[in-house]
Design an enzyme around this catalytic site. Structure first.
Site, PDB file in Angstrom:
ATOM      1  N   ALA A  12       0.748  -1.103   0.148  1.00 13.62           N
ATOM      2  CA  ALA A  12      -0.012   0.026   0.074  1.00 13.62           C
ATOM      3  C   ALA A  12       0.725   1.407   0.037  1.00 13.62           C
ATOM      4  O   ALA A  12       0.293   2.263  -0.016  1.00 13.62           O
ATOM      5  CB  ALA A  12      -0.934   0.047   1.283  1.00 13.62           C
ATOM      6  N   ASP A  39       6.333  -8.472   6.517  1.00 12.92           N
ATOM      7  CA  ASP A  39       7.059  -8.940   5.501  1.00 12.92           C
ATOM      8  C   ASP A  39       6.619 -10.107   4.755  1.00 12.92           C
ATOM      9  O   ASP A  39       6.453 -11.178   5.357  1.00 12.92           O
ATOM     10  CB  ASP A  39       8.482  -9.276   6.028  1.00 12.92           C
ATOM     11  CG  ASP A  39       9.601  -9.781   4.979  1.00 12.92           C
ATOM     12  OD1 ASP A  39       9.432  -9.827   3.938  1.00 12.92           O
ATOM     13  OD2 ASP A  39      10.650 -10.164   5.483  1.00 12.92           O
ATOM     14  N   ASN A  45      -2.468  -6.828  -3.589  1.00 20.16           N
ATOM     15  CA  ASN A  45      -1.778  -5.998  -4.643  1.00 20.16           C
ATOM     16  C   ASN A  45      -0.336  -6.238  -4.657  1.00 20.16           C
ATOM     17  O   ASN A  45       0.307  -6.071  -5.725  1.00 20.16           O
ATOM     18  CB  ASN A  45      -2.177  -4.661  -4.470  1.00 20.16           C
ATOM     19  CG  ASN A  45      -1.293  -3.794  -5.094  1.00 20.16           C
ATOM     20  OD1 ASN A  45      -1.078  -3.684  -6.360  1.00 20.16           O
ATOM     21  ND2 ASN A  45      -0.497  -3.041  -4.549  1.00 20.16           N
ATOM     22  N   SER A  89      -1.422 -10.497 -13.576  1.00 18.70           N
ATOM     23  CA  SER A  89      -0.667  -9.673 -14.767  1.00 18.70           C
ATOM     24  C   SER A  89      -1.002 -10.614 -16.193  1.00 18.70           C
ATOM     25  O   SER A  89      -1.342 -11.728 -16.063  1.00 18.70           O
ATOM     26  CB  SER A  89       0.902  -9.860 -14.450  1.00 18.70           C
ATOM     27  OG  SER A  89       1.491  -9.502 -15.755  1.00 18.70           O
ATOM     28  N   TYR A 123       8.222 -15.192 -13.062  1.00 16.83           N
ATOM     29  CA  TYR A 123       7.376 -13.884 -12.613  1.00 16.83           C
ATOM     30  C   TYR A 123       6.054 -14.260 -13.179  1.00 16.83           C
ATOM     31  O   TYR A 123       5.094 -14.300 -12.749  1.00 16.83           O
ATOM     32  CB  TYR A 123       7.693 -12.637 -13.159  1.00 16.83           C
ATOM     33  CG  TYR A 123       6.858 -11.485 -13.113  1.00 16.83           C
ATOM     34  CD1 TYR A 123       6.474 -10.873 -11.743  1.00 16.83           C
ATOM     35  CD2 TYR A 123       5.856 -11.110 -13.802  1.00 16.83           C
ATOM     36  CE1 TYR A 123       5.683  -9.807 -11.712  1.00 16.83           C
ATOM     37  CE2 TYR A 123       4.933 -10.208 -13.866  1.00 16.83           C
ATOM     38  CZ  TYR A 123       4.670  -9.351 -12.621  1.00 16.83           C
ATOM     39  OH  TYR A 123       3.699  -8.545 -12.494  1.00 16.83           O
ATOM     40  N   ALA A 151       5.041 -17.302 -14.013  1.00 13.90           N
ATOM     41  CA  ALA A 151       4.553 -18.579 -13.363  1.00 13.90           C
ATOM     42  C   ALA A 151       3.736 -18.055 -12.132  1.00 13.90           C
ATOM     43  O   ALA A 151       2.581 -18.686 -11.690  1.00 13.90           O
ATOM     44  CB  ALA A 151       5.569 -19.326 -12.862  1.00 13.90           C
TER      45      ALA A 151
END
Length: 256
Positions: free
Chosen positions: A8, A58, A85, A137, A150, A152
């Site tokens: 965020a 984390d 996100n 994506s 990425y 995958a």
């Protein structure tokens, strides 16, 4: 309404927080690498007469995620909206990718999403209401050269979102069809994208909570209560701006 947003501090996460705050929603901001920015954002959001709580989480660390979920449930209860996100990106030839980078990609982009959903879904199901937005994506659909790992992880997000809707079906009727929606920023370049496109993407995410979902999970015979969404990056700039303009008018309907 209480909205939890991961990643965020900057980019789409920050823009989403601003949009939700405009509608009067209280916010839980999860961040780690950009924690300083998230704290600055929280100070600004409080001037809009909404609550904004920042958690240093984390997302590479499953233990830290579980601890954060427990703290949130204890202090605030189950959020009404979760925006998954947060994400990381590493590129390069498949044979050159460092193992630690591969681990981080999978831990942050998909494992953290699963763990957060696992922590909050029971409360949503119990009260028969809630919204989950998972950001993916276009590379999760098409794959990207020099972005194998990425791609995958983002394919996993798409599969997870589809499967989640089906898994909830024994208790909640799944109505509709999961469909990849137009994105408002390049697949891997949200930090490079103009601010207007990031804001446009946030508008789309907020509007999804009104009536724009392709996947709706609802108790049989009732109006939509619990929704699962999939957002996919990758539209052209022209399509992005057109979509943002078209959906802007619907943002104010949220939280009515």
């Amino acid at each position: 309404m209480l909205v939890l947003i991961t990643g965020a501090g900057t980019g789409i996460g920050k823009a989403c927080a601003m949009e939700f705050a405009k509608q009067g929603a209280d916010l839980i901001l999860l961040c780690h690498k950009s924690l300083h920015y998230a704290r600055e954002l929280a100070i600004n959001l409080k001037t809009m007469n909404v609550k904004a709580m920042v958690y240093d989480a984390d997302l590479k660390d499953i233990g830290a995620i579980r601890k954060t979920v427990k703290e949130i449930l204890s202090s605030h209860g189950t959020p009404d909206v979760i925006v998954n996100n947060a994400g990381v990106w590493y590129g390069g030839l498949v044979q050159d990718m460092a193992s630690q980078n591969v681990d981080e990609l999978f831990n942050v982009n998909i494992k953290a999403m699963i763990e957060l959903t696992k922590g909050f879904v029971p409360g949503m199901v119990e009260r028969h209401s809630g919204n989950i937005i998972n950001v993916s994506s276009m590379w999760g659909q098409t794959g990207g050269s020099c972005e194998v790992h990425y791609s995958a992880t983002k394919a996993a997000v798409i599969g997870f979102t589809k499967a989640l809707a089906k898994e909830l079906a024994p208790d909640l009727k799944v109505d509709g069809e999961l469909q990849a929606d137009a994105a408002l920023i390049p697949a891997v370049g949200e930090k490079k994208a103009p601010g207007s496109k990031i804001a446009g993407k946030a508008n789309v995410l907020v509007f999804r909570l009104s009536d724009g979902s392709k996947v709706t999970v609802r108790p049989s015979g009732t109006e939509p209560k619990l929704k699962v969404y999939l957002e996919v990056y990758g539209a052209t700039a022209a399509a992005a701006e057109a979509a943002g303009a078209a959906l802007q008018a619907g943002v104010s309907e949220l939280l009515k």
